[in-house]
Design an enzyme around this catalytic site. Structure first.
Site, short mmCIF file in Angstrom:
data_model
loop_
_atom_site.label_atom_id
_atom_site.label_comp_id
_atom_site.label_asym_id
_atom_site.label_seq_id
_atom_site.Cartn_x
_atom_site.Cartn_y
_atom_site.Cartn_z
N SER A 124 0.78 -1.15 0.04
CA SER A 124 -0.09 -0.05 0.10
C SER A 124 0.86 1.29 0.13
O SER A 124 2.07 1.14 0.43
CB SER A 124 -0.85 -0.06 1.25
OG SER A 124 -1.20 1.45 1.53
N TYR A 148 -1.46 -1.34 10.82
CA TYR A 148 -1.77 -1.73 9.52
C TYR A 148 -0.56 -1.45 8.62
O TYR A 148 0.06 -2.68 7.86
CB TYR A 148 -3.18 -1.14 9.00
CG TYR A 148 -3.13 -1.46 7.48
CD1 TYR A 148 -3.37 -2.75 7.07
CD2 TYR A 148 -3.00 -0.43 6.52
CE1 TYR A 148 -3.62 -2.84 5.68
CE2 TYR A 148 -3.23 -0.51 5.22
CZ TYR A 148 -3.50 -1.92 4.80
OH TYR A 148 -3.60 -2.11 3.21
N LYS A 152 2.38 -4.01 6.40
CA LYS A 152 2.70 -4.01 5.07
C LYS A 152 4.19 -3.97 4.91
O LYS A 152 4.92 -4.59 4.18
CB LYS A 152 1.95 -2.93 4.43
CG LYS A 152 0.43 -3.16 4.17
CD LYS A 152 -0.06 -4.21 3.41
CE LYS A 152 -1.36 -4.66 3.45
NZ LYS A 152 -1.45 -5.81 2.66
P1 NAD Z 1 -11.02 -7.39 1.63
O1 NAD Z 1 -10.84 -7.33 2.85
O2 NAD Z 1 -12.06 -7.02 0.41
O3 NAD Z 1 -10.43 -8.75 0.84
C1 NAD Z 1 -9.58 -9.32 1.66
C2 NAD Z 1 -9.91 -10.74 1.66
O4 NAD Z 1 -9.03 -11.70 2.32
C3 NAD Z 1 -11.25 -11.06 2.22
O5 NAD Z 1 -12.15 -11.61 1.42
C4 NAD Z 1 -11.13 -11.82 3.50
O6 NAD Z 1 -12.15 -12.72 3.80
C5 NAD Z 1 -10.03 -12.63 3.18
N1 NAD Z 1 -8.80 -12.68 4.39
C6 NAD Z 1 -8.59 -11.86 5.36
N2 NAD Z 1 -7.57 -12.44 6.23
C7 NAD Z 1 -7.49 -14.11 5.75
C8 NAD Z 1 -6.98 -15.08 6.29
N3 NAD Z 1 -6.24 -14.99 7.24
N4 NAD Z 1 -7.26 -16.13 5.43
C9 NAD Z 1 -7.83 -16.20 4.32
N5 NAD Z 1 -8.68 -15.13 3.99
C10 NAD Z 1 -8.16 -14.15 4.71
O7 NAD Z 1 -9.77 -6.18 0.94
P2 NAD Z 1 -9.34 -5.52 -0.42
O8 NAD Z 1 -9.85 -4.18 -0.16
O9 NAD Z 1 -9.75 -6.56 -1.47
O10 NAD Z 1 -7.77 -5.61 -0.22
C11 NAD Z 1 -6.77 -6.70 -0.47
C12 NAD Z 1 -5.40 -6.57 0.00
O11 NAD Z 1 -4.92 -5.26 -0.78
C13 NAD Z 1 -5.28 -6.45 1.38
O12 NAD Z 1 -4.02 -7.21 1.82
C14 NAD Z 1 -5.06 -4.97 1.42
O13 NAD Z 1 -4.34 -4.88 2.60
C15 NAD Z 1 -4.48 -4.45 0.32
N6 NAD Z 1 -4.78 -3.21 0.06
C16 NAD Z 1 -6.37 -2.86 0.11
C17 NAD Z 1 -6.22 -1.40 -0.11
C18 NAD Z 1 -7.66 -0.80 -0.35
O14 NAD Z 1 -7.99 0.60 -0.35
N7 NAD Z 1 -8.68 -1.49 -0.39
C19 NAD Z 1 -5.31 -0.38 -0.31
C20 NAD Z 1 -3.88 -0.89 -0.33
C21 NAD Z 1 -3.57 -2.11 0.04
#
Ligand code: NAD
Ligand code: UDP
Length: 332
Positions: A124, A148, A152
């Protein structure tokens, strides 16, 4: 080619699985449903007219992860699974360190054991902390302001160390800016639990009359109109960035970091006004105090992803605003 997608039913994961299937990759998803629903699988299959295997399980559980590698020849992994809410991570740091770090270490240990050494990791822009100048380049100093973000950065360090230990690894660390929008079909999109923290889901709920009024956090920033400036990227563009990254890690070795953004910054007011215009709705809003920890502006230098991965975001903020609202209207 068979790709394991952790967290593949989540917001960004589901859109990426669609693009992988569209590109004829075989896909296995592992997701524990902690922030997603099983029905997302059906919706992905409806959009693509293709099927994929879903393992409902926790990446922190090594036996489950190992079973996947035992029973399949996985060519590469895209690792989305993790918790992502900044505020919650401040309140529950152990929960964040536990889930985000243990899941990743487990996964990497199993990958090493089965000699699958190609991975794309969701990092991120939060790892840049308060950048000294703009646009943000990948070689800027890294720092974090909440647990958080620290997870990362720690995972990035683990991945860089792993490559030093064994040069057979190929690792793409993708630093997302602000993902928004949804698939055109309205079948998959962003479903935050409870009251959203992020701007776009909040705007959508106000437009939809589920929430009364958008609080704009500060109008005295050093930006064009005083409100915070961010680099919003359409989630479908972001997903296509993962396809480019997978193609790259399958062909090359090494570890490298890439910004995934558009390179353009838009203010909160610009986003709200665009949303109102393209969707022909009114969004109640008021200016309130700054949100602690927010920075004035944050946008990517997106040239490295273009030069090395061949990725460039194409969709503008009008489409982001239209698709975000379309998803929510279809899923009331
Ligand atoms: P999200 O919460 O929609 O998706 C994450 C998925 O991982 C969910 O379906 C959840 O059920 C699953 N999950 C969590 N922990 C788990 C585990 N231990 N075992 C199995 N499944 C697990 O989030 P997103 O927005 O799709 O983000 C995806 C990734 O991108 C994350 O790592 C997040 O930190 C990163 N990210 C997101 C953003 C954003 O703004 N959405 C920005 C930067 C980085
Ligand atoms: N923001 C806002 N009201 C909200 C949520 C966000 O004014 O209800 C502003 C926030 O201050 C920032 C921008 O919108 O300037 C993007 O915030 P978001 O939380 O979506 O992303 P991040 O701060 O993580 O970049």
């Amino acid at each position: 080619m068979k790709i394991l997608v952790t967290g593949g039913l989540g917001y960004i994961g589901s859109h990426t699985v669609v693009e992988l299937l569209n590109d004829n990759y075989e896909v296995i998803v592992i997701d524990n449903l902690s922030n997603s629903k099983e029905s997302v699988k059906d919706n992905i299959e409806k959009i693509t007219n293709k099927e994929f295997e879903l393992v409902i399980g926790d990446v922190c559980n090594k036996d489950i992860v190992e079973d996947i590698f035992k029973n399949n020849k996985i060519d590469a992994v895209i690792h989305f699974a993790g918790y992502k809410a900044v505020g919650e991570s401040v309140a529950k740091p152990l929960m964040y360190y536990h889930n985000n770090l243990f899941s990743t270490i487990n996964l990497l240990e199993v990958m090493e054991k089965y000699e699958c050494r190609r991975i794309v990791f969701s990092s991120s822009a939060t790892v840049y902390g308060k950048p000294e100048s703009l646009p943000i380049k990948e070689d800027f100093k890294l720092s974090t302001t909440n647990p958080y973000g620290t997870t990362k950065l720690m995972i990035e360090d683990i991945l860089r160390d792993l490559y030093v230990s064994n040069n057979d690894w190929s690792i793409a660390i993708l630093r997302y800016f602000n993902p928004v929008g949804a698939h055109k079909s309205g079948l998959i999109g962003e479903d935050p639990n409870g009251i959203p923290n992020n701007l776009m889901p909040y705007i959508v709920k106000v437009a939809n009359k589920e929430l009364e009024c958008l609080s704009i956090f500060g109008d005295d920033y050093d930006t064009k109109d005083g409100t915070g400036v961010r680099d919003y990227i359409h989630v479908v563009d972001l997903s296509l960035g993962h396809i480019k990254a997978i193609e790259y890690v399958l062909k090359n070795k090494g570890v490298d970091e890439y910004n995934l953004g558009t390179g353009k910054g838009y203010s909160v007011l610009e986003m709200v006004k665009t949303f109102e215009k393209v969707n022909n709705v009114n969004v109640n809003k008021k200016i309130v105090e700054r949100r602690p920890g927010d920075i004035d502006a944050c946008y990517a230098d997106s040239r490295k992803a273009k030069e090395i991965l061949g990725f460039e975001a194409k969709k503008g903020i009008e489409e982001m605003c239209l698709d975000s609202y379309n998803y929510v209207k279809k899923n009331l």
